[in-house]
Design an enzyme around this catalytic site. Structure first.
Site, short mmCIF file in Angstrom:
data_model
loop_
_atom_site.label_atom_id
_atom_site.label_comp_id
_atom_site.label_asym_id
_atom_site.label_seq_id
_atom_site.Cartn_x
_atom_site.Cartn_y
_atom_site.Cartn_z
N GLU A 757 -33.36 12.88 22.03
CA GLU A 757 -32.55 12.13 21.84
C GLU A 757 -31.36 13.14 21.54
OE1 GLU A 757 -30.38 8.41 20.19
OE2 GLU A 757 -31.63 9.54 18.57
N ARG A 766 -27.18 20.28 12.48
CA ARG A 766 -27.71 19.88 11.71
C ARG A 766 -28.52 20.24 10.67
NH1 ARG A 766 -28.70 13.27 12.72
NH2 ARG A 766 -26.70 13.23 13.95
N ARG A 897 -41.21 -1.41 16.39
CA ARG A 897 -41.19 -2.30 18.02
C ARG A 897 -42.63 -2.63 19.10
NH1 ARG A 897 -35.66 -0.49 21.21
NH2 ARG A 897 -37.31 -1.97 23.14
N GLU A 898 -43.06 -2.86 19.05
CA GLU A 898 -44.21 -2.63 19.74
C GLU A 898 -45.46 -1.95 19.16
OE1 GLU A 898 -41.20 -2.21 22.62
OE2 GLU A 898 -41.76 -0.42 21.79
N GLY A 900 -47.89 -3.33 17.78
CA GLY A 900 -49.57 -3.85 17.83
C GLY A 900 -50.57 -2.54 17.36
N LYS A 934 -47.88 1.95 5.56
CA LYS A 934 -49.59 1.93 5.52
C LYS A 934 -50.47 3.45 5.30
CE LYS A 934 -53.11 2.01 9.74
NZ LYS A 934 -53.02 2.12 10.72
#
Length: 968
Positions: A757, A766, A897-898, A900, A934
């Site tokens: 990005e 940065r 997002r997504e 699974g 997790k």
């Protein structure tokens, strides 16, 4: 039997066999099959080593597959039962019959070496797969079908990698003694190391205590609130649906509040409000231009709604269709007197404001008369007609000195009367106002009027309102270098403007609908036209040398549902100082009808009627307002194998008697919204119904041009995550980079960053800001102060000799990422960490199984990379939209997002949460939570860190700095 079988072989790839017989061993295959028939228990030795596809001969594939089925069902498979199974499946003859099965048994001496035979089969299978893959790669290289060499290389690497992934995994069950020995050795190593950190340190004490550092072979997901990523250039305007105003995104970010329009999943526009506002610094931007002449400047990561869903600009090309509003049904609440609306339009159109006196020039007598009438309604000015046979008639506007003199006399009389009534002397009044006594005398004699700043005090002293003190109005009583009309034009930004400098005043965008229509009706009376061409094509247009004016008009027409096209006209004279001319064209029938019904053109009613009459004889259609070609594919999938007659009947509709494929069905071309509505009824499909009634117009990109680095801003819009800016529908890295910095300073191994990005230079800025504790804005702008330079030099010295590698290739694939990591290892030695910013920007070239499946493949590949290089792979990931809808904004695993595939593959999942993002008045400002959702080999929970925004840095929080309630 051996020679007979060899003659009967049916090769897998006939083209390959015609050149050279693929590697195989019929003897090994027969020995494995025969051995299994002799002893079914031998299945446990070979079942996890080979599959039916690993056998070369078709008969053997069939036989082994039947054995596998029986073994999985715990059934025996001796020659008799196997033959029965094959017979019931209808495969007995293809397997060679009972005779061949019996021969397999009789030809095998025993099963002692069956594992060795299985290994031979598996090795030959890998070689054949390599041959087949090589053929596919060669064929793709000969026929790339539009792919470039890099895409072909990525596909080749993926195909080869898939073969490696299919190979049986080493290892298996181990005895307790062996496991105990290894475990005790590991504990002894940890004890002697004297450190609880067994992996790469995160640099954060509490986090290291929970994770023991980032472990080798682990895939670590770092996720934060929905990524903003919608960087648009400073100065871009956003429509406020509450007021109708066009507000610069700079101002929205500065005040951290605003209203805007956003596109829902039903393709309808609705009011929304941003929840986060970010100054994203300077980034490379690109100007996007569409066929209608719409333009916007954004970063390459800025998403546009395309035929394939929301896609970053970097994924789009010239010719691709993107969604823009087809209507912006937003009007303000401002209202102006009719004469001011008309004058504003006339001075924008044909007014001259750069000379000593205001002028208006027009060839229409009706327009000139209307202009004079509007000026006469404005106090303190008068009109003088200028006639010249060689020039277009014009009107000059100047101050009406007789009216001024009369108004002053009335003011002087009223002032003298009030002073006498209140018994106030000239000296006392002069003292109160802090002016000379002679000034009061001028006022009382009608020779002058008070300056505007004295009026409130004067009225208060005399205990009177302004209108009572100035019977003809204050403006009427004043005369100076600017008459009242000129002063009003000055407030609108219209005075002293050349033709190419003119733009619509801000108030125009905030007018109520009827006032906006009147303004446009009189503006088009100047440089607007309506006519019917020789071929019957109708057209409404407006011409100007001011691009900003044309762009503003295009937007105003969109408020009425009128889609107009901007084009640049070619001037016959191209000499020095020549100004370009722009034309706004309304060509589609629906837009022309909307213009006639809602606006019209003053003094050109006859032309409007001619256009209206011509349209009345035409069948209503709009060839430009069509849906993307992908919609046709969607409809054909819904149709399937059914005939159109069956579909019409099933929907309860009469099948058209005169069959025409374009009337009853769909061809592979863009279809109209009207036809999409028909298909939505035929298939009872909500998606097609939403498209048919949508608020979007699908406009094609005609140019994408780099504009260099410019200031850009981000907005986050809850739920929909998109907003309308410049009439386009347009859709955090700190913590992860701090992990990179800390790892870099605490290991001699290489650290590799894939920044999909942010350009590498911006990323390094940065890092230097963070390591040197320098305000990021100073580093970004180069405006360093004297005390900043030693900090910068120190930061550079700390990392200049470190093995940090940054790859800012956009849309990189996992196979390409693996290849580049291998090269770094080969050239610079072992890696210690790989960081990816961020996962959802990765792509697999040529993958066509849907984005969700593609993300699953990417996630699996990243885990494989972590294992291959034995390093932690830190991947940034987005959170889905549901998070913004909950009262408690702390993320959980299901917010990924997504989620699974990512949740399954990840060894550690961390979430970044800062309460002040959602609760500006929180007492926990400057504090961030790292939530471990997790961890395969450790506890879950959260740790708190200090967030220092000016340095884009997280740091260890001082003990007991905040007393958090864990159940909060």
């Amino acid at each position: 039997m051996q020679s007979t079988l060899q003659e009967a072989e049916l090769p897998i790839d006939e083209a390959t066999v015609s050149l050279k017989t693929p590697p195989h061993s019929i003897e090994a295959e027969q020995s494995v099959l025969g051995g299994l028939l002799l002893d079914n228990e031998a299945w446990d030795k070979v079942g996890d080593k080979v599959t039916s596809d690993d056998f070369y001969h078709p008969r053997h594939r069939i036989i082994y597959s039947a054995m596998a089925k029986s073994a999985n069902e715990s059934l025996p498979f001796d020659p008799l039962t196997l033959a029965d199974t094959l017979d019931r499946q209808g495969d007995l003859d293809d397997a060679g019959g009972m005779l061949y099965i019996t021969e397999l048994v009789s030809s095998v001496a025993g099963i002692a070496n069956i594992e060795a035979y299985a290994n031979i089969i598996q090795e030959r299978s890998v070689l054949r797969k390599l041959i087949q893959t090589s053929q596919k790669i060669a064929e793709r290289a000969y026929n790339p079908e539009g792919l470039n060499s890099q895409d072909v290389l990525d596909e080749a690497e993926r195909l080869v990698f898939n073969i490696a992934e299919e190979r049986p995994k080493t290892g298996g069950p181990q005895g307790v003694r062996e496991i105990l020995d290894n475990t005790v050795k590991k504990i002894d190593e940890l004890f002697n190391a004297g450190d609880a950190i067994t992996g790469i340190t995160t640099g954060f004490t509490d986090l290291d205590n929970m994770t023991s550092g980032m472990q080798p072979s682990d895939m670590v997901i770092v996720a934060a609130r929905p990524s903003m990523g919608k960087c648009i250039v400073a100065g871009s305007r956003v429509l406020d649906p509450e007021t109708g105003a066009l507000v610069k995104i700079d101002d929205i970010v500065a005040r951290e509040s605003g209203a805007l329009l956003s596109l829902g999943n039903d393709f309808r526009l609705r009011p929304a409000a941003p929840s986060a506002f970010v100054d994203d610094g300077f980034k490379p931007v690109f100007k996007v231009q569409t066929a209608l002449g719409r333009t916007i400047e954004t970063t390459l990561t800025h998403p546009f709604l395309s035929a394939d869903g929301w896609q970053p600009l970097g994924n789009l090309n010239v010719g691709d269709a993107v969604a823009i509003p087809r209507v912006l049904p937003v009007f303000g609440h401002e209202s102006l007197p009719d004469h001011k609306l008309r004058l504003m339009a006339y001075f924008i159109g044909d007014g001259g404001t750069t000379q000593t006196s205001l002028r208006f020039t027009n060839s229409s007598e009706s327009v000139l008369e209307d202009f004079v009438a509007a000026v006469n309604a404005f106090d303190g000015v008068k009109c003088v007609r200028i006639e010249d046979d060689k020039r277009t008639p014009s009107v000059r506007v100047s101050s009406d000195l007789e009216q001024v003199s009369k108004a002053r006399q009335l003011f002087s009389q009223k002032l003298s009367s009030l002073m006498q009534e209140k018994d106030i002397t000239g000296k006392a009044l002069a003292s109160t106002l802090d002016v000379a006594e002679s000034t009061i005398s001028y006022w009382k004699n009608g020779e002058a009027t008070p300056a505007e700043e004295y009026v409130p005090v004067l009225c208060q002293t005399l205990d009177v309102c302004t209108n009572e003190l100035f019977p003809c109005g204050y403006e009427q009583s004043v005369w100076n270098d600017q008459n009242p009309l000129t002063k009003w034009l000055e407030t609108l930004g219209l005075n002293n403007r050349l033709a190419h400098e003119k733009a619509l005043p801000d108030v125009v965008y905030q007018l109520e609908k009827s006032d906006m229509a009147m303004f446009l009706r009189h503006l088009f009376a100047c440089d607007g036209s309506a006519f019917v061409q020789g071929n019957g094509q109708c057209r409404i247009s407006y011409a100007s040398s001011s691009y900003e004016l044309i762009k503003g008009l295009q937007h105003l027409l969109l408020r009425f549902g009128i889609n107009a096209k901007v084009r640049k006209k070619v001037n016959a004279y191209q000499g020095e100082g020549a100004q370009a001319t722009y034309e706004l064209e309304v060509l589609s029938q629906s837009s022309i009808r909307a213009f006639i019904d809602n606006i019209g053109i003053f003094a050109k009613e006859d032309r409007i009627k001619a256009v209206e009459k011509e349209l009345a004889g035409k069948t209503a259609h709009d060839n430009s307002d069509t849906l993307p070609e992908s919609v046709c594919e969607y409809i054909l999938k819904l149709k399937g194998d059914r005939s159109w007659r069956e579909i019409y009947t099933s929907a309860g509709k009469a099948y058209p008697e005169n069959y025409n494929p374009h009337l009853t069905g769909v061809s592979r071309r863009r279809i109209s919204r009207k036809r999409a509505a028909l298909f939505s009824e035929l298939f009872n499909d909500d998606y097609l119904q939403h498209l048919a009634s949508s608020d979007v117009y699908w406009d094609k990109i005609v140019a994408i041009e780099p504009q260099g680095e410019k200031q850009v801003y981000d907005l986050t819009v809850p739920d929909t995550h998109n907003f309308v800016a410049e009439d386009f529908c347009v859709h955090n890295t700190t913590f992860a980079m701090n992990l990179v910095e800390n790892a870099l300073l605490n290991t001699d191994k290489g650290i590799m960053v894939f920044s999909l990005e942010m350009p590498s230079e911006q990323l390094m800025m940065r890092m230097l800001s963070s390591l040197g504790r320098i305000n990021q804005s100073k580093v970004r702008s180069g405006n360093l102060e004297e005390e900043d330079w030693p900090k910068l030099v120190s930061a550079v010295e700390r990392i200049k000799d470190k093995k940090l590698f940054i790859d800012d290739t956009a849309g990189i694939s996992p196979s390409e990422m693996r290849s580049r990591a291998r090269r770094i290892v080969r050239e610079h030695g072992e890696l210690g960490m790989i960081m990816i910013d961020y996962l959802q920007l990765m792509q697999i070239p040529g993958y066509d199984q849907g984005r969700t499946n593609e993300i699953s493949e990417i996630s699996r590949s990243l885990k494989a990379i972590a294992k291959e290089f034995n390093v932690p792979v830190i991947a940034l990931s987005q959170l889905n939209r549901s998070l913004e809808q909950r009262p408690n904004k702390r993320p959980v695993n299901s917010d990924l997002r997504e989620s699974g595939a990512i949740e399954q593959d990840a060894d550690v999942i961390m979430f970044i949460y800062r309460d002040e993002v959602y609760n500006p008045d929180t007492e926990y400002k400057g504090v961030g939570e790292i939530i471990i959702g997790k961890q395969r080999n450790g506890p879950i929970g959260s740790v708190r860190l200090a967030f220092i925004g000016q340095y884009t840095r997280f740091e260890n929080l001082a003990p007991d700095a905040y007393n958090f309630d864990d159940d909060e």
